[in-house]
Motif scaffolding. Structure first.
Motif: not given
Length: 442
Positions: A140-148, A286-290, A326-335
């Motif tokens: 979904p478009k609203d989650f695309r900025p978080f994809s890592a 994780i900061e960027d996972t709701p 579908i995806f991991f987030t940038e916060g998950q990547k950092s973790r």
């Protein structure tokens, strides 16, 4: 009706397997059923269990770690406590390879896990951890900025006994049911110890160990970083949920290799989005996972809400179907990188994978060409090198069909006159590195 009949056959097989080890009278000790009716009752119970298990994802994390342990793990590994630096700079990393070792213990009579299945599963890991999985287009478009793109890649480790590379795959059978979850009186998992009938882990600081064996209650489970004995660190996964089988309807909806992606996330310190329990007071740190107050199954329609925000039910750490993860987030990547730095600092420094994509080895200069008549693979290098290159051709079952070496030559022909049609893996190795290539001979 054909599908239902097939499920009943499976249930009957399970019943016979259970009866082989525990009498029916022991399993059903009440109700006044005759022996025959007790057996039928057991089949119905197992049938219902298989129906449920086939429809919903089940992960063993919450069975291996209780709520208090998961809460403590989250607190212990908050970013403020992770100011570590072992030479792997997060912002300056290129892709790194992590070697995988596979220990396979299946019940007698079951088809072995093939080399081709393992290669396909590794390909799924590499696609998903590097954000090149085709289904990412449906995020979904609203989650695309978080994809890592995590920058983590995986390869099959190998051994060398002086005759060429051997893939790091151990495989044997057992008479015990659900061997992947059996423990001794001290609580040690049998499958993770050779003395108990399983396989010892390879050095857990240099390799990720993956044990494949039947499980009764869930599809897989992983150890969290720094939790538990180091010689048991790794992942256990049921063979029914391993590999990439897009056309296998019996394995649907968990036929795309995402179960191992999910468990690998746990191995690198990721929790489920709802944290230690299904409330809005718990999360994964994780900061960027709701914050997510419920578990999602199947493949819901976006958006889905809990705790006042849209939930990432399509995140790899959720419980939705393979085609929905579908995806991991940038916060998950950092973790994940923080966990590697802190708990697995040598994981990226293994000699077999460290130089996997570098260009300083003679095998990098080899072109592999196909010759139709007579059928052969032509190994051609444009810069003759004074080093031995060994090759090994293996079929999908992991059997060596051809092997040899060449030294200083610009070309080498590997003749395929007696090779049957099928999928094969060609391994090339010199003193610095090895590479593998998949071929389909028709």
């Amino acid at each position: 009706m054909a599908g239902i009949k097939k499920k009943i056959v499976i249930c009957t097989q399970l019943t016979e397997r259970v009866k082989k080890h525990w009498p029916v009278d022991y399993l059903i000790s009440y109700g006044g059923f005759s022996r025959a009716r007790s057996g039928f009752f057991l089949i119905l119970i197992l049938f219902w269990g298989i129906q449920t298990a086939a429809q919903q994802r089940s992960c063993g994390l919450h069975e291996r770690y209780d709520t208090a342990q998961l809460t403590q793990f989250t607190k212990k590994n908050t970013p403020s406590r992770l100011n570590v630096d072992n030479g792997l700079k997060l912002n300056s990393r290129s892709n790194h390879y992590i070697p995988l070792v596979f220990h396979i213990m299946l019940e007698e009579g079951r088809s072995p896990v093939t080399l081709n299945e393992i290669q396909d599963q590794i390909e799924v890991l590499n696609e998903t951890f590097n954000a090149i999985n085709p289904d990412l287009a449906y995020l979904p478009k609203d989650f695309r900025p978080f994809s890592a793109n995590t920058g983590i890649q995986f390869c099959l480790a190998y051994t060398d006994h002086g005759i060429g590379p051997e893939p790091a795959i151990e495989q044997k059978s057992t008479e015990l049911p659900y061997f992947g979850e059996q423990v001794n009186l001290q609580g040690k998992l049998l499958i993770k110890h050779e003395i108990l009938g399983g396989f010892d882990a390879w050095n857990t600081q240099k390799y990720i160990n993956i044990w494949i064996s039947e499980l009764s209650a869930y599809q897989g489970f992983a150890t969290l970083p720094g939790e538990g004995p180091s010689d048991e660190a790794g992942i256990v996964i049921d063979p029914d949920f391993f590999g990439f089988h897009p056309n296998d309807h019996e394995k649907y909806p968990f036929n795309l290799g995402k179960t191992l992606v999910h468990e690998m996330g746990h191995y690198f310190g990721l929790l489920h989005p709802w944290g230690s329990e299904e409330t809005c007071d718990s999360d994964d740190g994780i900061e960027d996972t709701p914050v997510q107050g419920k578990i999602y199954y199947g493949c819901p329609k976006h958006p889905q809400y809990s705790c006042g925000s849209a939930d990432m039910y399509m995140n790899f750490m959720n419980y939705t179907d393979d085609n929905c993860l579908i995806f991991f987030t940038e916060g998950q990547k950092s973790r994940m990188w923080q966990m590697i730095d802190l708990y697995y600092p040598d994981l990226m420094r293994d000699q077999f994978c460290r130089d996997f994509d570098s260009g300083d080895s003679p095998v990098d200069d080899i072109w592999i060409l196909y010759q139709a008549a007579p059928p052969a693979l032509k190994l051609k290098r444009f810069t003759p090198a004074q080093s031995i290159v060994r090759y090994r051709l293996m079929d999908a079952a992991g059997r060596t069909v051809l092997s040899g070496s060449f030294y200083g030559e610009s070309e080498k022909d590997i003749y395929l006159n007696n090779i049957a049609a099928g999928v094969y893996i060609l391994f090339l190795q010199d003193e610095k590195k090895f590479v593998s290539r998949k071929f389909v001979f028709l």
